[in-house]
Scaffold this active site. Sequence first.
Site, mmCIF file in Angstrom:
data_model
loop_
_atom_site.group_PDB
_atom_site.id
_atom_site.type_symbol
_atom_site.label_atom_id
_atom_site.label_comp_id
_atom_site.label_asym_id
_atom_site.label_seq_id
_atom_site.Cartn_x
_atom_site.Cartn_y
_atom_site.Cartn_z
ATOM 1 N N ASP A 163 -2.981 2.441 -5.990
ATOM 2 C CA ASP A 163 -1.859 2.500 -5.056
ATOM 3 C C ASP A 163 -1.740 1.292 -4.134
ATOM 4 O O ASP A 163 -0.977 1.339 -3.167
ATOM 5 C CB ASP A 163 -1.954 3.765 -4.205
ATOM 6 C CG ASP A 163 -3.243 3.841 -3.411
ATOM 7 O OD1 ASP A 163 -4.204 3.132 -3.750
ATOM 8 O OD2 ASP A 163 -3.299 4.624 -2.449
ATOM 9 N N GLU A 164 -2.445 0.203 -4.423
ATOM 10 C CA GLU A 164 -2.292 -0.977 -3.581
ATOM 11 C C GLU A 164 -2.576 -2.244 -4.362
ATOM 12 O O GLU A 164 -3.344 -2.242 -5.329
ATOM 13 C CB GLU A 164 -3.176 -0.905 -2.329
ATOM 14 C CG GLU A 164 -4.663 -0.827 -2.609
ATOM 15 C CD GLU A 164 -5.481 -0.859 -1.329
ATOM 16 O OE1 GLU A 164 -5.241 -1.753 -0.483
ATOM 17 O OE2 GLU A 164 -6.367 -0.008 -1.183
ATOM 18 N N ASP B 150 0.863 -1.180 0.000
ATOM 19 C CA ASP B 150 0.000 0.000 0.000
ATOM 20 C C ASP B 150 0.899 1.230 0.000
ATOM 21 O O ASP B 150 1.659 1.457 0.942
ATOM 22 C CB ASP B 150 -0.902 -0.009 1.237
ATOM 23 C CG ASP B 150 -2.072 0.963 1.116
ATOM 24 O OD1 ASP B 150 -2.095 1.754 0.151
ATOM 25 O OD2 ASP B 150 -2.947 0.936 1.995
#
Length: 445
Positions: free
Chosen positions: A113-114, A19
């Site tokens: 983003d993860e 993350d």
Amino acid sequence: MTDPADLEDRSGRWVLHLDMDAFFAAAEQLTRPTLRERPVLVGGLGPRAVVAGASYQARVFGARSAMPMGQARRLCPHAVVVPPRGAVYRALSEDVMAVLADAAPVVEPVSLDEAFLEPPALAGASVAEVVGFATALRTAVLARTGLPGSVGAGSGKQVAKIASDLAKPDGLRVVGPAEERAVLAPLPVRSLWGVGPVAQAALGKVGVATIGELAAMDLREVTGLLGGAVGGELHRLARGIDERPVAPRGAAKQVSAETTFDADLTTMSAVHDAVARMAEAAHRRLVESGRAARTVSVKIRSADFTTASRSETAAVASTDLTTLTAVAQRLARGAVPEGGVRLIGVSLAGLSDAAPPTLFPALVEPVEPVAPQATAEQPHVAAERPWRAGDDVRHAAHGHGWVQGAGHGRVTVRFETRSTGPGRAVTLAADDPDLLRADPLDSLR
């Protein structure tokens, strides 16, 4: 002879969750070095703007993503507010996912983003071996992108996600089988996937507030409270049993958000406010996927559990939050029943793979172009919109930069990129012929 303690330190399966930390704000700080170590809010300044991203320097004052921008600015009045730049975030996301693809054959992105991964090299590995692998992974992401990310590892996706949350910011947390129950037990039940306000309230009525308390319940009691499928799945997750595979995600056919209210809504203004919140939540998922929507649907459930749905499809796909919200609110007016409203959902479908030109376009206050006076020598044409804070620019003499402020015929530009370090600010005439609009991706150089 194998040490029994070493056996307890090993897991047959290891799932990792990466993350990126405060991704949108961190990307702005990376490409605009003057903002490093300063509180940054990403979003617009309009009356309905929300925070798309907040740096950790802003979060210490209580600002956070999805908060109304006005509230965030009151909490952190000295924060720098910049508009979102979707092209920059997508480019950095592609770099992150490329690093993960080098580390494992299968990567499951959750958002820009993860992502999850289950490296075959870690099957049966010890905690120490997982720590070494994850440390190298974080180093590779930082080297490729210049951005920090937190990594969690555990026996399944649920534990890995919780571990990465515990590692933030810029950390690493590996939860081995020997400590898994001790880590999960004190956490609130909302930490589990699938536990929303309704499930939390139902569990709270029987005195269950933590994952450990949920794990200790009899399965029949859990399924009686939450239903067979949901109750059984949550009970397994609470006990650390998570066999869900890490798999590539297909393109979603729709994005949606819904909520069930603790007290029924009884006024149209309350319904409109709730629809707006659901539309904003669905919109965030829409723009994170880099797509636009043609169809807006609204679901309304009454106090007696009667459900009504309405939808509308436009000729052209849109990412405009104001437009999508207005359609949803109009549809809701035709679906509101007599009595109270128990649940509201908004979904966006008819998704187009064509990436929208900007991220969160409706979060930035619109500026009407000013048309110059027509003359016999020059035909009547519309002028470009005025400079605004956050615009990417380039100048023949100074290079690439971004607008810090503009007005009264002047514009102040900070000339810098990812590689330059903090740049100097230069004030120029707004109509300087050498000052041109630039590609935001140039700030990554």
